[in-house]
Design a protein around this motif. Sequence first.
Motif, PDB file in Angstrom:
ATOM      1  N   GLN A   1      44.301  25.780  44.615  1.00 38.11           N
ATOM      2  CA  GLN A   1      44.629  26.189  45.981  1.00 38.11           C
ATOM      3  C   GLN A   1      46.133  26.386  46.173  1.00 38.11           C
ATOM      4  OE1 GLN A   1      41.721  24.173  48.971  1.00 38.11           O
ATOM      5  NE2 GLN A   1      41.697  22.937  47.112  1.00 38.11           N
ATOM      6  N   ASP A   2      46.931  25.621  45.427  1.00 37.62           N
ATOM      7  CA  ASP A   2      48.380  25.792  45.498  1.00 37.62           C
ATOM      8  C   ASP A   2      48.845  27.015  44.703  1.00 37.62           C
ATOM      9  OD1 ASP A   2      48.499  23.409  46.945  1.00 37.62           O
ATOM     10  OD2 ASP A   2      48.660  22.215  45.108  1.00 37.62           O
ATOM     11  N   LEU A   3      48.035  27.407  43.709  1.00 35.21           N
ATOM     12  CA  LEU A   3      48.449  28.477  42.798  1.00 35.21           C
ATOM     13  C   LEU A   3      47.800  29.822  43.105  1.00 35.21           C
ATOM     14  CD1 LEU A   3      48.062  26.395  39.496  1.00 35.21           C
ATOM     15  CD2 LEU A   3      50.218  26.989  40.604  1.00 35.21           C
ATOM     16  N   ASP A   4      46.810  29.821  43.984  1.00 37.28           N
ATOM     17  CA  ASP A   4      45.978  31.016  44.127  1.00 37.28           C
ATOM     18  C   ASP A   4      46.724  32.215  44.691  1.00 37.28           C
ATOM     19  OD1 ASP A   4      43.353  31.158  43.103  1.00 37.28           O
ATOM     20  OD2 ASP A   4      42.619  31.807  45.056  1.00 37.28           O
TER      21      ASP A   4
ATOM     22  N   SER B   1      40.985  31.249  41.159  1.00 35.16           N
ATOM     23  CA  SER B   1      39.601  31.109  41.636  1.00 35.16           C
ATOM     24  C   SER B   1      38.775  32.322  41.246  1.00 35.16           C
ATOM     25  CB  SER B   1      39.582  30.919  43.151  1.00 35.16           C
ATOM     26  OG  SER B   1      40.140  32.046  43.810  1.00 35.16           O
ATOM     27  N   LEU B   2      39.395  33.495  41.254  1.00 38.12           N
ATOM     28  CA  LEU B   2      38.705  34.713  40.822  1.00 38.12           C
ATOM     29  C   LEU B   2      38.585  34.762  39.309  1.00 38.12           C
ATOM     30  CD1 LEU B   2      40.350  37.172  43.333  1.00 38.12           C
ATOM     31  CD2 LEU B   2      37.887  36.953  42.985  1.00 38.12           C
ATOM     32  N   GLN B   3      39.671  34.441  38.622  1.00 37.20           N
ATOM     33  CA  GLN B   3      39.659  34.569  37.163  1.00 37.20           C
ATOM     34  C   GLN B   3      38.690  33.601  36.514  1.00 37.20           C
ATOM     35  OE1 GLN B   3      43.468  34.882  35.356  1.00 37.20           O
ATOM     36  NE2 GLN B   3      42.605  35.378  33.384  1.00 37.20           N
ATOM     37  N   PHE B   4      38.679  32.343  36.946  1.00 39.95           N
ATOM     38  CA  PHE B   4      37.805  31.370  36.304  1.00 39.95           C
ATOM     39  C   PHE B   4      36.339  31.653  36.633  1.00 39.95           C
ATOM     40  CE2 PHE B   4      41.505  28.088  36.530  1.00 39.95           C
ATOM     41  CZ  PHE B   4      42.228  28.872  35.649  1.00 39.95           C
ATOM     42  N   THR B   5      36.097  32.169  37.824  1.00 36.91           N
ATOM     43  CA  THR B   5      34.730  32.579  38.162  1.00 36.91           C
ATOM     44  C   THR B   5      34.304  33.761  37.296  1.00 36.91           C
ATOM     45  OG1 THR B   5      35.095  31.851  40.451  1.00 36.91           O
ATOM     46  CG2 THR B   5      33.212  33.296  40.044  1.00 36.91           C
TER      47      THR B   5
ATOM     48  N   THR C   1      36.439  21.021  37.996  1.00 38.83           N
ATOM     49  CA  THR C   1      36.336  21.175  39.437  1.00 38.83           C
ATOM     50  C   THR C   1      37.342  22.194  39.942  1.00 38.83           C
ATOM     51  OG1 THR C   1      36.587  20.077  41.577  1.00 38.83           O
ATOM     52  CG2 THR C   1      37.865  19.176  39.764  1.00 38.83           C
ATOM     53  N   MET C   2      36.880  22.988  40.898  1.00 32.63           N
ATOM     54  CA  MET C   2      37.770  23.796  41.724  1.00 32.63           C
ATOM     55  C   MET C   2      37.627  23.191  43.120  1.00 32.63           C
ATOM     56  SD  MET C   2      38.879  26.371  39.686  1.00 32.63           S
ATOM     57  CE  MET C   2      39.207  27.894  40.581  1.00 32.63           C
TER      58      MET C   2
ATOM     59  N   TYR D   1      32.575  35.364  43.742  1.00 32.44           N
ATOM     60  CA  TYR D   1      33.601  36.304  43.283  1.00 32.44           C
ATOM     61  C   TYR D   1      33.867  37.414  44.299  1.00 32.44           C
ATOM     62  CZ  TYR D   1      36.098  39.731  40.501  1.00 32.44           C
ATOM     63  OH  TYR D   1      37.041  40.624  40.060  1.00 32.44           O
ATOM     64  N   LYS D   2      32.822  38.077  44.711  1.00 32.94           N
ATOM     65  CA  LYS D   2      33.008  39.295  45.515  1.00 32.94           C
ATOM     66  C   LYS D   2      33.674  39.022  46.872  1.00 32.94           C
ATOM     67  CE  LYS D   2      30.678  43.577  46.744  1.00 32.94           C
ATOM     68  NZ  LYS D   2      29.484  44.411  46.556  1.00 32.94           N
ATOM     69  N   PRO D   3      33.287  37.981  47.619  1.00 35.62           N
ATOM     70  CA  PRO D   3      33.997  37.726  48.882  1.00 35.62           C
ATOM     71  C   PRO D   3      35.477  37.411  48.697  1.00 35.62           C
ATOM     72  CG  PRO D   3      31.886  36.574  48.844  1.00 35.62           C
ATOM     73  CD  PRO D   3      32.117  37.101  47.465  1.00 35.62           C
ATOM     74  N   ARG D   4      35.800  36.671  47.625  1.00 35.78           N
ATOM     75  CA  ARG D   4      37.208  36.338  47.385  1.00 35.78           C
ATOM     76  C   ARG D   4      37.988  37.584  46.954  1.00 35.78           C
ATOM     77  NH1 ARG D   4      37.841  31.097  47.939  1.00 35.78           N
ATOM     78  NH2 ARG D   4      40.010  31.256  47.274  1.00 35.78           N
ATOM     79  N   ALA D   5      37.343  38.444  46.165  1.00 33.35           N
ATOM     80  CA  ALA D   5      37.990  39.701  45.772  1.00 33.35           C
ATOM     81  C   ALA D   5      38.228  40.577  46.997  1.00 33.35           C
ATOM     82  CB  ALA D   5      37.133  40.433  44.747  1.00 33.35           C
ATOM     83  N   LYS D   6      37.275  40.579  47.925  1.00 35.80           N
ATOM     84  CA  LYS D   6      37.421  41.380  49.143  1.00 35.80           C
ATOM     85  C   LYS D   6      38.589  40.882  49.984  1.00 35.80           C
ATOM     86  CE  LYS D   6      34.809  43.054  53.154  1.00 35.80           C
ATOM     87  NZ  LYS D   6      33.525  42.994  53.892  1.00 35.80           N
TER      88      LYS D   6
END
Length: 805
Positions: free
Chosen positions: A448-451, A457-461, A498-499, A791-796
């Motif tokens: 969350q600090d690095l995103d 969060s996108l890459q690891f997913t 964990t994320m 993935y898709k909601p975060r990418a959006k």
Amino acid sequence: MSELLQAVLESDEKSDLRQFASELRAAGNTYLLRNDILNSFSDYCDRHQKDNEFHASSLSKLIYYTQEIILEDESLCWIIRPEIARQEVYRLWSDLSIEPMTVQQLLDVRDRFVNHYHPQEGDVLELDFGPFYDYSPAIKDSKNIGKGVQFLNRFLSSKLFQAPDQWLSALFTFLSLHRYNGTQLLINERISNQRQLSGQIKKAITFVSKLNGDKPYDEFRFDLQVMGFEPGWGNTASRVKETLDILDDLIDSPDHQALEAFISRIPMIFRIVLVSVHGWFGQEGVLGRPDTGGQVVYVLDQARNLEKQLKEDQELAGLTGLNVEPKVIILSRLIPNSDGTRCNERLEKVHGTENSWILRVPFREFNPNLTQNWISRFEIWPYLETYAIDSEKELLAEFQGKPDLIIGNYSDGNLVAFLLARRLNVTQCIIAHALEKSKYLFSNLYWQDLDDKYHFSLQFTADLIAMNSANFIISSTYQEIVGRPDSVGQYESYANFTMPDLYHVVNGIELFSPKFNVVPPGVNENVYFPHTRNEDRIQSDRDRIEELLFTLDDPANIFGKLDDPNKRPLFSMARLDRIKNLTGLAECFGRSKDLQERCNLILVAGKLRVEETEDNEERDEIVKLYRTIDEYNLHGKIRWLGVRLPKTDSGEIYRVIADRQGVFVQPALFEAFGLTILEAMISGLPTFGTQFGGPLEIIQDRVNGFYINPTNLDETADKLLEFANNCDRDPNYWYKISQQAIERVYSTYTWKIHTTRLLSLARIYGFWNYASKENREDLMRYVETLFYLIYKPRAKTLLEQHVHR
């Protein structure tokens, strides 16, 4: 309970364990990784004057296998890795009572550590891929991880033996499926079932045995067709007989070696897609740009050699008369503002090939200020789904049909490979090259600090999606999958993590799945070859590179003038980013006066000026390198070339350094494989490679190269000085290491070995997926759920940020 813990608690070392735990708590560090634990234990032994025998004690052994310790108010969470790919977790209370912990409990502890544990708000999403592998065969022994196809062949041959009718029926149907551009291959309708196939094979063997072994297939093609056999068995009578003999033996007495030998000969792969999305993908003027390095070299070399191997295989199969044209397409990104490169060209032929192409597809525009320019690999995620949809149309047009195999490269390319393979229903292979989760410490815990910067969060997913959806996975080394006894592998790091506030991964990947295969890459032997092969070197190039490296005055592209160009050169070549650690090498050199007296440091490393780059990490490293040069007064002892070299020049650079009996130093903090190490070694350069990652499997320490710990600068300097001293004492020492480096590459790391193995894997996994009737649809639906709901909601959301920039 762990045998390691049990041994301590049942001995008089129990009091030492209690005291050590107490002193850890007093020290105030609440999260210790393996290196911290070892250092703390060493300090404990020194403080309490423990003798050498204590270092062989049960407690010492427990400490060695302890991977992490997390201190909570009342207890310690103790994570033990007793062997490769296996983990045990225990809670250790102050009275030394022990209780095992589940993975879920461990992930809760990690969430509490970063103050993101909220049980009153409900449970966090748990991801568990474990059940989807329950119906698949699994490797038992960790030493066989990465030998998936060998295991699978044994498994398949045992099935052929146990249930011959079922599996021979599957093999017969599989053989009857194969066509090329509408032309039937292998067997025709004259053979209607597996029993008839067995009889006709014996008739065909009798027939071809009477022919001259060199007789071309076309001259007896019609005789075989009458028996039910179409093209694909071989190009001569002897080759056809050999293939039929293997199948005959396989039917009569199934054997894993015969199975692999036969399936590897089936002509079933003609069109291959290599997906490499991020960075500047081209053949000239791109290396050294942000996100552009070894992966480009790897993919281009792989494409050339795959085409060459496909042509060789299809000629041997007797398909020449069908005008078979194997085709390899490298699918990359089109960058409209191409900055002098050819990255704005839709189609570019790969040099030295007949039918291999770079196909560049643009991102949809959204915000043209972004999408018309280079985009960092950390920011590329919002465009990949629409990119895959657009690429599908382009690929179908270029191939005039579907590809037979899709190979993804890196996290973004692997996600696109998943999307394409799912839509087209073709075999999917992935190659990680590097998994960022292993490179950035605690990157998942503090996501969350690095995103905002890295979008982990996108890459690891995306990584979880790709590695679980893939039919098979290629790694360059064993430890890329499961590490070493003292370190966790890149893929192993996805087993559970964990994320916080996003999800818990209880089982992210089955490490014992036969989908994992170690297939190291090779080196382009036309470009990289031993410095002693003077007949293949061009004198004018040699002179030009010599001047460039040591004497040319070119302030626009070169920083530093050498006081004594004749000193032994220490050479390194990489992008200027934190992980490649060229600034660490400069500091190592700066801290050793002895090294400076004996050697010069020569770096080929991207840009010289911060205003020339858009990459924040590269800017930071440029500033740091200048600061290091000034701090240690390295003027006159270092040369920094901020140039992008054509590939042929990069090959000659290694050789010119070798002419001067120099060495190559690869100081990366982590290196998944290390293509530059292969390039240096085949050129004849004694090579010092990082001990963190793939170089451990390439280099045999003190035989054909040397390991270094790039975090221990003084030790690294001492090893370089020791080498220089050995060369002074023994004039043949440099040549001995040089020759053994060359022999190591030629024996193990060639593209011929790589592509033969890769195509064999693709065929065998294709047969397995068909013949086993393995139901992957439940797994694929689970993977799709992860894609569409996480993935898709975060990418959006990220795309919306891009649109408004």
